[in-house]
Scaffold this motif. Sequence first.
Motif, PDB file in Angstrom:
ATOM      1  N   PHE A 217       4.871   4.991 -17.640  1.00  0.00           N
ATOM      2  CA  PHE A 217       5.574   3.722 -17.506  1.00  0.00           C
ATOM      3  C   PHE A 217       6.805   3.879 -16.620  1.00  0.00           C
ATOM      4  N   ALA A 218       7.376   5.081 -16.565  1.00  0.00           N
ATOM      5  CA  ALA A 218       8.519   5.315 -15.670  1.00  0.00           C
ATOM      6  C   ALA A 218       8.087   5.211 -14.222  1.00  0.00           C
ATOM      7  N   ALA A 219       6.915   5.777 -13.908  1.00  0.00           N
ATOM      8  CA  ALA A 219       6.332   5.718 -12.570  1.00  0.00           C
ATOM      9  C   ALA A 219       4.890   6.173 -12.694  1.00  0.00           C
ATOM     10  N   ARG A 220       3.991   5.479 -11.989  1.00  0.00           N
ATOM     11  CA  ARG A 220       2.565   5.732 -12.170  1.00  0.00           C
ATOM     12  C   ARG A 220       2.171   7.182 -11.890  1.00  0.00           C
ATOM     13  N   GLU A 221       2.788   7.766 -10.845  1.00  0.00           N
ATOM     14  CA  GLU A 221       2.363   9.095 -10.434  1.00  0.00           C
ATOM     15  C   GLU A 221       2.677  10.165 -11.485  1.00  0.00           C
ATOM     16  N   VAL A 222       3.524   9.809 -12.479  1.00  0.00           N
ATOM     17  CA  VAL A 222       3.864  10.750 -13.538  1.00  0.00           C
ATOM     18  C   VAL A 222       2.635  11.076 -14.387  1.00  0.00           C
TER      19      VAL A 222
ATOM     20  N   SER B  90       1.084   4.061  -3.013  1.00  0.00           N
ATOM     21  CA  SER B  90       0.867   5.501  -2.846  1.00  0.00           C
ATOM     22  C   SER B  90       1.010   6.259  -4.162  1.00  0.00           C
ATOM     23  N   ALA B  91       1.744   5.692  -5.133  1.00  0.00           N
ATOM     24  CA  ALA B  91       1.891   6.354  -6.429  1.00  0.00           C
ATOM     25  C   ALA B  91       0.578   6.402  -7.191  1.00  0.00           C
ATOM     26  N   ARG B  92      -0.335   5.470  -6.886  1.00  0.00           N
ATOM     27  CA  ARG B  92      -1.637   5.475  -7.561  1.00  0.00           C
ATOM     28  C   ARG B  92      -2.594   6.488  -6.929  1.00  0.00           C
ATOM     29  N   LEU B  93      -2.313   6.879  -5.694  1.00  0.00           N
ATOM     30  CA  LEU B  93      -3.236   7.749  -4.972  1.00  0.00           C
ATOM     31  C   LEU B  93      -3.526   9.059  -5.705  1.00  0.00           C
TER      32      LEU B  93
ATOM     33  N   VAL C  70       0.844  -1.199   0.000  1.00  0.00           N
ATOM     34  CA  VAL C  70       0.000   0.000   0.000  1.00  0.00           C
ATOM     35  C   VAL C  70       0.880   1.250   0.000  1.00  0.00           C
ATOM     36  N   ALA C  71       2.070   1.144   0.551  1.00  0.00           N
ATOM     37  CA  ALA C  71       3.006   2.273   0.519  1.00  0.00           C
ATOM     38  C   ALA C  71       3.808   2.263  -0.780  1.00  0.00           C
ATOM     39  N   CYS C  72       4.537   1.158  -1.023  1.00  0.00           N
ATOM     40  CA  CYS C  72       5.355   1.056  -2.237  1.00  0.00           C
ATOM     41  C   CYS C  72       5.654  -0.406  -2.493  1.00  0.00           C
TER      42      CYS C  72
ATOM     43  N   SER D 211       8.433   9.344   4.547  1.00  0.00           N
ATOM     44  CA  SER D 211       7.588   8.832   3.461  1.00  0.00           C
ATOM     45  C   SER D 211       7.242   9.938   2.472  1.00  0.00           C
ATOM     46  N   VAL D 212       6.839  11.081   2.998  1.00  0.00           N
ATOM     47  CA  VAL D 212       6.493  12.210   2.119  1.00  0.00           C
ATOM     48  C   VAL D 212       7.725  12.701   1.380  1.00  0.00           C
ATOM     49  N   ARG D 213       8.839  12.837   2.103  1.00  0.00           N
ATOM     50  CA  ARG D 213      10.076  13.300   1.462  1.00  0.00           C
ATOM     51  C   ARG D 213      10.503  12.354   0.353  1.00  0.00           C
ATOM     52  N   SER D 214      10.431  11.046   0.630  1.00  0.00           N
ATOM     53  CA  SER D 214      10.810  10.060  -0.379  1.00  0.00           C
ATOM     54  C   SER D 214       9.881  10.129  -1.577  1.00  0.00           C
ATOM     55  N   PHE D 215       8.573  10.268  -1.302  1.00  0.00           N
ATOM     56  CA  PHE D 215       7.595  10.341  -2.390  1.00  0.00           C
ATOM     57  C   PHE D 215       7.861  11.565  -3.267  1.00  0.00           C
ATOM     58  N   VAL D 216       8.037  12.720  -2.648  1.00  0.00           N
ATOM     59  CA  VAL D 216       8.233  13.948  -3.415  1.00  0.00           C
ATOM     60  C   VAL D 216       9.573  13.920  -4.139  1.00  0.00           C
TER      61      VAL D 216
END
Length: 705
Positions: free
Chosen positions: A603-608, A429-432, A397-399, A511-516
């Motif tokens: 395809f590089a990352a969903r959140e893109v 979390s990238a899908r969120l 759910v996180a990564c 988590s937020v820092r890593s995500f951003v």
Amino acid sequence: MKSSPTIALVGNPNAGKSSLFNQLTGLRQKTGNFPGVTMDKKSGTWPIDAQHTATVIDLPGVYSIYPKSLDEQIVTDILANPAHPDYPDVSVVVVDASNLHRNLLLFTQVADLGVPTVLALNMLDVAQQQSKVVNSVRLAMSLGVPVVRINARTGEGTDLLKKAVLGQMQEPVLPGKLFFDPVDDVPDLISDTKTQYKLTNNYLALQYIIQHDGFSFLNTPQRKVLDEIIEKHKFSEPTFQAGETITRYKRIAAIVTEVVSDQRPVNEPTWSQKLDRVLLHPVWGYAIFGFVLLLIFQAIFAWAQPFMDAIDSGVAWLNSQLKESLPAGPLTDLLTDGILAGLGGILVFIPQIAFLFLLIALLEESGYMSRVMVIMDRIMRKFGLNGRSVVPLISGVACAVPAIMATRSIGTRRDRLITILVTPLMSCSARLPIYTILIALVVPSQRVLGVFNLQGLALMGLYLLGLVSALLAAYVLKILLRTKERGYFIMELPTFKLPRWNHVGLTVWESVRSFVWEAGRVILAISIVLWVVASYGPGNDMDEAEARVKQQNPTAASDDLQDRIASERLEASYAGNFGHFIEPVIRPLGYDWKIGIALLSSFAAREVFVGTMSTIYSIGSGADEEGVTIRERLRQERNPETGGAMYTPALAWSLLIFYVFAMMCMSTLAATQRETKSWKWPAVQLVYMMALAYVTAFATYQLLK
């Protein structure tokens, strides 16, 4: 004594090793109140005195030196090999004082290997709550090693631990005799092994016999010699190991009886046990878990919305201010329509990411997450998964990347492989960002029964769909990957604890820092590339498109004319040409060429996906509107064929379903290859998930359009 000695932290899962590691080294390692957090060894520095700084290694939690999984093998490989670079000068065995009987098994094995040892007596507060009193002085005398009382959560006792470790390095104190000496039962076997490998420790010789197939430091010829020794002496490993465990527990029981006084009335349950009667109930346990999930997803929408609106509006305002204050030109367009639009599309979701990790951290810290694993184990087994698969699935759910790494705790190869293949179906979390922006377009923000937000219910439904699909996929894989291996799930339930708010805050921040940071770097690069390919086109196509619009709309209003010109120029660009190239493939799903560009870039990352859509719609129509957010741009987008809204419920739900199943994360594929040591399984993962995504998105669009 070496100038930089090595200290190994060893202990059962959830004994407090990682908390002690943080206290000693000051490193920000994530800890949780459930087993299996430390999936690999972590190291840091610990200043012991003015002359010496030790390297502290936090090893994965194990119940015994006999490994049952890949992560546990790390511990044995280090402790049984004095030539290993991480072999400790002193091992600190961290034990749970409220359950000495179980924790001391590992201690006696480590001590018998001949490693200078200090026993760190942790969780004395929990023992006190259970009316247990541990006499540490008497325990030290019984074990023959230094015993230190500590509190790993607060750092209490670390100064005494430092003195004990320093003493063991300068003048090692070892137990007078082995807690279990195999030479009493198989003297010839031990003698042959010690002679063959020049060993001096009887118990280490036994480990060579029992674990030689798993020792990474032994080569094939050495293993064959050990097989010959076993055959020569007709040695039965399982029978002997079971006898060893029984013998150790008999001695441990005598020690615990002598040093622990239990003042509780006989058979009186602790408050944790009373709570577990409800939380682990076959009916109420699932009902409570479902309610907790519902609260989490409601909170993500309800609590985060004001912060999201503020960030969304702020980015739009900043974009318009930059356009007004900076001179017109390609660099300004790159900064505003490219970089800022792309990054703004991800920054707006920081509040939701923060709330998600905040609530998950609270569940971990309190100890409730372990209860979730136990009740979910009942379901997992019906689908052919090991109970330990719950940890990676929840982590997913996180990564998905660390979740796939967490499968090392699964003992059987088939169960581990199945878990790796289905874990990416859990919504990370990238899908969120994708979920929330599309749900906000088509699901009204209204309440049901005055409590539940429809958007929160829709979000929960998508997460549950991911879980159900992971279970169904596991069931199919179980049938296809037939094996005689049997899985098992053994886990100790920790006592409930109040969350450590500094750890919770640290978890959210990291988590937020890593995500951003991770998403931001990818989005920045893709936004720049995307702006270039969307701002320039082959030959004079873009200029010709602009001239054609002006010729066809001579009387159009200025704003309307500029919108049409921007849209036609984008369509004539390199990005537009490629979008039109792949459009026939995605048109059955309801997607146009603009969405095709976003699909490819993600395809590089969903959140893109969201960042790409922000860039596309900033370059395209509506670019001159001030203060327009990405959600408003999507809502204003028109379907050129119907003239109506582009993002209809049919299209939005098709995209949502597509991203529930789509394997659009190169990092996850790389993690699968690294853990399976083959490109076959990442290929299988990619093909089956993309096929599933396409078919289900197609069916969704055709049913709802």
